[in-house]
Design a protein around this motif. Sequence first.
Motif, PDB file in Angstrom:
ATOM      1  N   ARG A 129       0.841  -1.217   0.000  1.00 18.27           N
ATOM      2  CA  ARG A 129       0.000   0.000   0.000  1.00 18.27           C
ATOM      3  C   ARG A 129       0.865   1.251   0.000  1.00 18.27           C
ATOM      4  NH1 ARG A 129      -2.401  -4.579  -0.503  1.00 18.27           N
ATOM      5  NH2 ARG A 129      -4.650  -4.322  -0.787  1.00 18.27           N
ATOM      6  N   VAL A 130       1.899   1.242   0.830  1.00 19.30           N
ATOM      7  CA  VAL A 130       2.764   2.424   0.935  1.00 19.30           C
ATOM      8  C   VAL A 130       3.451   2.698  -0.401  1.00 19.30           C
ATOM      9  CG1 VAL A 130       4.869   3.306   2.023  1.00 19.30           C
ATOM     10  CG2 VAL A 130       3.118   2.222   3.423  1.00 19.30           C
ATOM     11  N   THR A 131       3.998   1.629  -1.026  1.00 16.73           N
ATOM     12  CA  THR A 131       4.677   1.836  -2.313  1.00 16.73           C
ATOM     13  C   THR A 131       3.667   2.226  -3.394  1.00 16.73           C
ATOM     14  OG1 THR A 131       4.557  -0.549  -2.745  1.00 16.73           O
ATOM     15  CG2 THR A 131       6.625   0.299  -1.841  1.00 16.73           C
ATOM     16  N   GLY A 132       2.465   1.677  -3.326  1.00 13.47           N
ATOM     17  CA  GLY A 132       1.427   2.023  -4.315  1.00 13.47           C
ATOM     18  C   GLY A 132       1.058   3.495  -4.229  1.00 13.47           C
ATOM     19  N   ILE A 133       0.819   3.976  -3.008  1.00 17.05           N
ATOM     20  CA  ILE A 133       0.481   5.396  -2.817  1.00 17.05           C
ATOM     21  C   ILE A 133       1.670   6.266  -3.242  1.00 17.05           C
ATOM     22  CG2 ILE A 133      -0.024   7.159  -1.062  1.00 17.05           C
ATOM     23  CD1 ILE A 133      -1.564   4.890   0.448  1.00 17.05           C
ATOM     24  N   GLY A 134       2.877   5.809  -2.908  1.00 22.57           N
ATOM     25  CA  GLY A 134       4.088   6.546  -3.289  1.00 22.57           C
ATOM     26  C   GLY A 134       4.231   6.658  -4.801  1.00 22.57           C
ATOM     27  N   LEU A 135       3.914   5.575  -5.512  1.00 24.63           N
ATOM     28  CA  LEU A 135       4.041   5.597  -6.977  1.00 24.63           C
ATOM     29  C   LEU A 135       3.012   6.520  -7.617  1.00 24.63           C
ATOM     30  CD1 LEU A 135       4.827   1.821  -7.682  1.00 24.63           C
ATOM     31  CD2 LEU A 135       6.377   3.767  -7.913  1.00 24.63           C
ATOM     32  N   VAL A 136       1.812   6.576  -7.036  1.00 28.90           N
ATOM     33  CA  VAL A 136       0.792   7.510  -7.549  1.00 28.90           C
ATOM     34  C   VAL A 136       1.275   8.949  -7.331  1.00 28.90           C
ATOM     35  CG1 VAL A 136      -1.556   8.389  -7.195  1.00 28.90           C
ATOM     36  CG2 VAL A 136      -1.141   5.925  -7.242  1.00 28.90           C
ATOM     37  N   PHE A 137       1.831   9.207  -6.147  1.00 27.79           N
ATOM     38  CA  PHE A 137       2.375  10.532  -5.848  1.00 27.79           C
ATOM     39  C   PHE A 137       3.496  10.872  -6.837  1.00 27.79           C
ATOM     40  CE2 PHE A 137       5.578  13.072  -3.543  1.00 27.79           C
ATOM     41  CZ  PHE A 137       4.815  14.206  -3.307  1.00 27.79           C
ATOM     42  N   TYR A 138       4.354   9.869  -7.112  1.00 30.22           N
ATOM     43  CA  TYR A 138       5.465  10.094  -8.045  1.00 30.22           C
ATOM     44  C   TYR A 138       4.957  10.411  -9.449  1.00 30.22           C
ATOM     45  CZ  TYR A 138       9.120   9.170 -11.384  1.00 30.22           C
ATOM     46  OH  TYR A 138       9.974   9.280 -12.442  1.00 30.22           O
ATOM     47  N   LEU A 139       3.875   9.749  -9.864  1.00 29.29           N
ATOM     48  CA  LEU A 139       3.333  10.006 -11.204  1.00 29.29           C
ATOM     49  C   LEU A 139       3.031  11.494 -11.393  1.00 29.29           C
ATOM     50  CD1 LEU A 139       2.086   8.952 -13.919  1.00 29.29           C
ATOM     51  CD2 LEU A 139      -0.069   8.741 -12.686  1.00 29.29           C
ATOM     52  N   PHE A 140       2.377  12.074 -10.391  1.00 33.65           N
ATOM     53  CA  PHE A 140       2.039  13.503 -10.487  1.00 33.65           C
ATOM     54  C   PHE A 140       3.293  14.374 -10.403  1.00 33.65           C
ATOM     55  CE2 PHE A 140      -2.058  11.684  -9.325  1.00 33.65           C
ATOM     56  CZ  PHE A 140      -2.869  12.298 -10.273  1.00 33.65           C
ATOM     57  N   LEU A 141       4.238  13.931  -9.541  1.00 35.96           N
ATOM     58  CA  LEU A 141       5.502  14.663  -9.423  1.00 35.96           C
ATOM     59  C   LEU A 141       6.239  14.649 -10.757  1.00 35.96           C
ATOM     60  CD1 LEU A 141       7.322  16.073  -7.261  1.00 35.96           C
ATOM     61  CD2 LEU A 141       8.500  13.887  -7.037  1.00 35.96           C
ATOM     62  N   HIS A 142       6.232  13.484 -11.404  1.00 35.49           N
ATOM     63  CA  HIS A 142       6.891  13.310 -12.695  1.00 35.49           C
ATOM     64  C   HIS A 142       6.287  14.246 -13.744  1.00 35.49           C
ATOM     65  CE1 HIS A 142       9.154  11.214 -15.752  1.00 35.49           C
ATOM     66  NE2 HIS A 142       8.060  10.917 -16.409  1.00 35.49           N
ATOM     67  N   LEU A 143       4.961  14.304 -13.774  1.00 39.93           N
ATOM     68  CA  LEU A 143       4.282  15.179 -14.751  1.00 39.93           C
ATOM     69  C   LEU A 143       4.615  16.643 -14.459  1.00 39.93           C
ATOM     70  CD1 LEU A 143       0.811  13.391 -14.930  1.00 39.93           C
ATOM     71  CD2 LEU A 143       2.618  13.384 -16.667  1.00 39.93           C
ATOM     72  N   THR A 144       4.693  16.983 -13.174  1.00 40.86           N
ATOM     73  CA  THR A 144       5.039  18.358 -12.805  1.00 40.86           C
ATOM     74  C   THR A 144       6.458  18.696 -13.268  1.00 40.86           C
ATOM     75  OG1 THR A 144       3.651  18.106 -10.858  1.00 40.86           O
ATOM     76  CG2 THR A 144       5.166  19.976 -10.863  1.00 40.86           C
ATOM     77  N   VAL A 145       7.381  17.733 -13.054  1.00 43.93           N
ATOM     78  CA  VAL A 145       8.777  17.953 -13.466  1.00 43.93           C
ATOM     79  C   VAL A 145       8.860  18.107 -14.981  1.00 43.93           C
ATOM     80  CG1 VAL A 145      11.010  16.795 -13.662  1.00 43.93           C
ATOM     81  CG2 VAL A 145       9.832  16.851 -11.471  1.00 43.93           C
ATOM     82  N   LEU A 146       8.141  17.247 -15.707  1.00 47.75           N
ATOM     83  CA  LEU A 146       8.168  17.327 -17.169  1.00 47.75           C
ATOM     84  C   LEU A 146       7.643  18.672 -17.670  1.00 47.75           C
ATOM     85  CD1 LEU A 146       7.082  13.792 -18.460  1.00 47.75           C
ATOM     86  CD2 LEU A 146       9.349  14.825 -18.486  1.00 47.75           C
ATOM     87  N   SER A 147       6.719  19.250 -16.878  1.00 42.46           N
ATOM     88  CA  SER A 147       6.140  20.531 -17.318  1.00 42.46           C
ATOM     89  C   SER A 147       7.187  21.647 -17.329  1.00 42.46           C
ATOM     90  CB  SER A 147       4.963  20.917 -16.418  1.00 42.46           C
ATOM     91  OG  SER A 147       5.450  21.279 -15.142  1.00 42.46           O
ATOM     92  N   THR A 148       8.342  21.424 -16.660  1.00 42.61           N
ATOM     93  CA  THR A 148       9.391  22.452 -16.695  1.00 42.61           C
ATOM     94  C   THR A 148       9.948  22.619 -18.118  1.00 42.61           C
ATOM     95  OG1 THR A 148      11.088  20.840 -16.117  1.00 42.61           O
ATOM     96  CG2 THR A 148      10.115  22.093 -14.308  1.00 42.61           C
ATOM     97  N   LEU A 149       9.783  21.554 -18.936  1.00 44.12           N
ATOM     98  CA  LEU A 149      10.207  21.641 -20.344  1.00 44.12           C
ATOM     99  C   LEU A 149       9.495  22.789 -21.051  1.00 44.12           C
ATOM    100  CD1 LEU A 149      10.354  17.909 -21.470  1.00 44.12           C
ATOM    101  CD2 LEU A 149      12.241  19.546 -21.564  1.00 44.12           C
ATOM    102  N   ALA A 150       8.252  23.010 -20.665  1.00 40.64           N
ATOM    103  CA  ALA A 150       7.468  24.063 -21.305  1.00 40.64           C
ATOM    104  C   ALA A 150       7.981  25.458 -20.918  1.00 40.64           C
ATOM    105  CB  ALA A 150       5.993  23.928 -20.922  1.00 40.64           C
ATOM    106  N   ARG A 151       8.800  25.486 -19.845  1.00 41.34           N
ATOM    107  CA  ARG A 151       9.312  26.794 -19.408  1.00 41.34           C
ATOM    108  C   ARG A 151      10.680  27.099 -20.021  1.00 41.34           C
ATOM    109  NH1 ARG A 151       7.821  25.273 -14.017  1.00 41.34           N
ATOM    110  NH2 ARG A 151       9.931  25.700 -13.280  1.00 41.34           N
ATOM    111  N   GLY A 152      11.114  26.284 -20.930  1.00 44.23           N
ATOM    112  CA  GLY A 152      12.337  26.590 -21.654  1.00 44.23           C
ATOM    113  C   GLY A 152      13.548  25.800 -21.193  1.00 44.23           C
ATOM    114  N   ARG A 153      14.638  25.942 -21.969  1.00 49.53           N
ATOM    115  CA  ARG A 153      15.857  25.167 -21.753  1.00 49.53           C
ATOM    116  C   ARG A 153      16.498  25.449 -20.389  1.00 49.53           C
ATOM    117  NH1 ARG A 153      19.726  23.348 -26.003  1.00 49.53           N
ATOM    118  NH2 ARG A 153      21.485  22.528 -24.851  1.00 49.53           N
ATOM    119  N   GLN A 154      16.477  26.722 -19.987  1.00 52.91           N
ATOM    120  CA  GLN A 154      17.124  27.099 -18.725  1.00 52.91           C
ATOM    121  C   GLN A 154      16.492  26.384 -17.532  1.00 52.91           C
ATOM    122  OE1 GLN A 154      17.172  31.370 -18.348  1.00 52.91           O
ATOM    123  NE2 GLN A 154      19.372  31.373 -17.960  1.00 52.91           N
TER     124      GLN A 154
END
Lengths: 234, 141
Positions: B43-68
């Motif tokens: 359960r803990v790893t499952g909840i953690g992976l769901v949290f990571y999914l959103f974190l991952h999408l948030t991190v990827l969104s930095t691409l939209a803010r440019g190379r820097q």
Amino acid sequence: MRTLNLRIVRGGPGRPATYQTYQVSVDEHLNILDAVQKVWATQDPTLLFRHACHHASCGLCGVRVNGRERLMCLTPIAEFPEGATVTLEPLRNFPWVGDLVVDVKPLMDRMAAIQAPYVRKDELTAGSEEGTRFEDCIECGLCMSACPVVGSDSAYLGPSPLAMIKRLLEEPRGRDIQSLCALAGDAHGAWRCHSVMECVEVCPSNVDPSQAIGWLRRYLILRGRRQLAGAERR
Amino acid sequence: MDRTLSSLPVSEHVARASWWRRAAAWVDLHGRREGWLAFILMRVTGIGLVFYLFLHLTVLSTLARGRQAWDAFIALARSPLFVAFDAVLIFGMLYHGLNGLRVILLGLGVGSRRQAVLFWGAFVLSIVLTAVAVRMILMMG
């Protein structure tokens, strides 16, 4: 002889739970049940506990020994070192009657819904109204206590009743298979198990409820597939 | 759809209990062993992976803010603390997947008496593979 400190839960509904410690010396070849009986006989006759057969047939003396569900009659004194403190508590997930006694009605209600006991009519003697169960399950309730699903889902059938359904489906002898499958296939039946596996570990009688629940799932899947194929009447 | 049979026996004392008392049954670790530990870790790893999914999408969104913005994140990702987070993430994924296979087997009634061995197998294998993965990350610099 071995001296143990039995730390036993005292209290009941309306009375707060407290721990009372009794020092008792018993032969190291005996079991915890003998030690509790000695406490009751020599120190505190108000102590509530259940027992009958002393050899793991009746399933009455189930408690938690140091947190773990066990039959007191199967818990050797020799397991504990001299002077050890052994904590005894009532089973989980059952209504608490008092001290070490719980009301096992929820388990018996489930067995009744399944139409247990399982009776071999050819073994009945003339005049006897009840037969003997030939299941390994002694209905001690240890698995029901150890299963967290039983404690959180009021309608979950539980490990031992599901194991009983499996046994009846294996050898129906005129039982209503349809109703047994309806019970097992219910949202609170075999599919509700979360494979926590504590039932397997605490069962004193090698019933292996988890394996039975897996068997029921396979049975229900294959039965459903046959029904979909029209090979069996719904 | 509620598929509960009306004739199903109900444990009145559980039905009357508050939701938090019923939820407490899941985290009552008193007297538990490997099966419960495997269940909680799942359960803990499952909840953690769901949290990571959103974190991952948030991190990827930095691409939209440019190379820097992306380069700044990559610099952060090379820090020892981030590698430690990576190790936790990799362990979580491995354990969740390997224990998932264990649960599939057990759920179908296979190997129930070996459940503790299967748990330790999944747990140790997850640690070993995590160590290999972290070593590879460190070697890639």
